[in-house]
Design an enzyme around this catalytic site. Structure first.
Site, PDB file in Angstrom:
ATOM      1  N   ARG A  18       0.814  -1.211   0.000  1.00  0.00           N
ATOM      2  CA  ARG A  18       0.000   0.000   0.000  1.00  0.00           C
ATOM      3  C   ARG A  18       0.857   1.276   0.000  1.00  0.00           C
ATOM      4  NH1 ARG A  18      -5.113   1.191   1.920  1.00  0.00           N
ATOM      5  NH2 ARG A  18      -5.392  -1.016   2.392  1.00  0.00           N
ATOM      6  N   ASP A  59     -13.707   5.979   1.426  1.00  0.00           N
ATOM      7  CA  ASP A  59     -14.211   5.402   2.672  1.00  0.00           C
ATOM      8  C   ASP A  59     -15.063   6.374   3.469  1.00  0.00           C
ATOM      9  OD1 ASP A  59     -13.109   2.951   2.222  1.00  0.00           O
ATOM     10  OD2 ASP A  59     -11.458   3.159   3.644  1.00  0.00           O
ATOM     11  N   ARG A  97      -3.408  -9.667   9.972  1.00  0.00           N
ATOM     12  CA  ARG A  97      -2.614  -9.313   8.803  1.00  0.00           C
ATOM     13  C   ARG A  97      -1.140  -9.318   9.181  1.00  0.00           C
ATOM     14  NH1 ARG A  97      -6.316  -5.198   5.740  1.00  0.00           N
ATOM     15  NH2 ARG A  97      -4.528  -5.114   4.346  1.00  0.00           N
ATOM     16  N   ALA A 135      -9.894   0.894  -2.621  1.00  0.00           N
ATOM     17  CA  ALA A 135      -9.059   1.950  -3.189  1.00  0.00           C
ATOM     18  C   ALA A 135      -9.439   2.238  -4.638  1.00  0.00           C
ATOM     19  CB  ALA A 135      -7.584   1.568  -3.097  1.00  0.00           C
TER      20      ALA A 135
END
Length: 448
Positions: free
Chosen positions: A119, A319, A200, A332
């Protein structure tokens, strides 16, 4: 409906200056994309970002071909491709390790590339490009209040120091906790637990023993790898990138814990191991090598009745307007579509008709975004219900043409006049959904 600007002076980039002042709150993917396209369309744009400096945080992000088409148009393909993980297959297993399906991941697909990678590295490409265009990015500026005036045709935002900024339109692109949400919809919208959370992790393969364990060496064979284990109301995805040098995993599982404060916090590897303790042994072997993980609670919001303020000069995108489940792999991408489309509708509306531009933008985007959100839930539910012995194409990640072949820029130009005319003639109404659910036909394998 589009305002002609033949006599408008050119900007320093050779683009006609629309005279539209745009303030974007938030420098994430949606905010940066909106700023870039606003600059390309001749708007005067400023970004206010609350953090004082960008840090390389996070892990894997997917940008679908629908976003890739936009990014390639901006000249980013080579930079993004060189930092992407490029697995050409997804191996889908049941939780005991039985192979359900090997899904091909062809690229380009529908004439565009998708990008999967870190990211922060992807964001850095967009952020540096925005700076190179001369976009005014102000770091350490946190929005604390919004308002708008129909009298002077401006919207305003106050930051933490008390300083106020005014513009023709303010774009709130600062996530699900954006203060602009309450201003736009008129009430405080509290997120709710979705019933799920994700563990994660992102770590170096060689440093953490992936390359020397027979149970994990499948991730180090030439080429990037992508594997998923599904069932028992869980899905677990492991990827390798940069020729097996970096490992990333995501484990989505049931979690009804109430969230007070941050929804992301350090997780415990032993908790992840407990979930996969009687799974395919490869799963525990990978998890046990991760030096740390993040416990990310998945929160949901009821769909907002509108993304545009009463006077049409404060807009929610990304978002801030419509959070996505990770299983959609579109959060995204849809934020980038939002920002690109808004810059275009503002250009077509012109400085004297900014509210028409924002309301037309909302009508163009609302149904499409909701359809993409639904797809994420459908994928999660199908994967979580998988059983040993299942097999077939129905378990593949959906790659529908309506989603990935979409050209947001072309669509905005094609639909603007009709929608704007309807708003002028019939008045503005908050968006409503068609009520039609996506069908299995829309999830078929793509035509290559």
């Amino acid at each position: 409906m589009a305002e002609h600007q033949d006599q408008v002076p050119l900007t320093g980039n050779g683009v006609r200056d629309t005279g539209i002042d745009v303030i974007i709150v938030g420098a994430g993917f949606g905010g940066i994309a909106c700023a870039i396209e606003c600059k390309r369309k001749g708007h005067r744009v400023m970004i206010l970002e609350k953090v004082h400096e960008l840090k390389r945080l996070g892990d894997t992000l997917s940008l679908g071909g629908n976003a890739g088409r936009i990014l390639a148009r901006w000249g980013f393909h080579e930079k993004l491709w060189n930092i992407s993980a490029n697995a050409d297959e997804l191996h889908i297993h049941d939780y005991l390790g039985g192979l359900i399906q090997v899904q091909k991941l062809p690229l380009p697909l529908f004439g565009a590339f998708a990008y999967n990678g870190h990211r922060a590295l992807f964001h850095e490409v967009l952020f540096e490009h925005a700076k190179s265009l001369g976009i005014d990015i102000r770091m350490g500026y946190q929005a604390v209040e919004y308002w708008e005036s129909e009298v002077n045709g401006k919207a305003s935002v106050k930051i933490q120091t008390g300083e106020t900024f005014c513009a023709d339109v303010i774009v709130a692109a600062d996530g699900v906790r954006s203060l602009a949400r309450k201003f736009v919809i008129g009430y405080h919208d509290n997120p709710k637990p979705s019933g799920y959370a994700i563990y994660r992790a992102w770590f170096d393969a060689e440093e953490n023993g992936i390359t020397t364990d027979p149970l994990t060496e499948f991730l180090t064979i030439p080429g990037d790898q992508s594997h998923a284990w599904i069932g028992r109301d869980v899905h677990f995805i492991i990827t390798s990138s940069y020729e097996g040098k970096v490992i990333c995993f995501f484990l989505t599982h049931k979690d009804n814990t109430a969230v007070d404060g941050d929804w992301s916090s350090p997780g415990k590897i032993e908790d992840v191991l407990d979930i996969v303790k009687d799974w395919d042994p490869r799963c525990a072997a990978v998890v046990s090598k991760a030096p740390s993980c993040i416990d990310w609670k998945l929160l949901v919001h009821d769909p907002l009745p509108t993304w545009v303020s009463k006077s049409g000069r404060v807009v929610l995108i990304g978002d801030a307007a419509h959070p996505f489940l990770p299983s959609s792999m579109q959060g995204a991408s849809q934020a980038i579509e939002d920002g690109t489309t808004l810059a275009i509708t503002l250009s077509l509306a012109g400085k004297n008709n900014v509210p028409l531009g924002t309301r037309t933008w909302e009508s163009i985007r609302y149904q499409r975004v909701c359809d993409a959100q639904l797809m994420g839930k459908t994928t999660r539910d199908k994967w979580h219900g998988a059983k040993p012995g299942d097999s077939g194409e129905s378990f593949e990640l959906p790659m529908p043409e309506w989603l990935l072949a979409f050209d947001a820029e072309a669509h905005a130009y094609a639909t603007y006049d009709g929608i704007a005319r309807s708003i002028i003639e019939d008045g503005y109404h908050q968006p409503s959904l068609s009520g039609e659910e996506l069908t299995e036909r829309e999830y078929r394998r793509p035509r290559l």
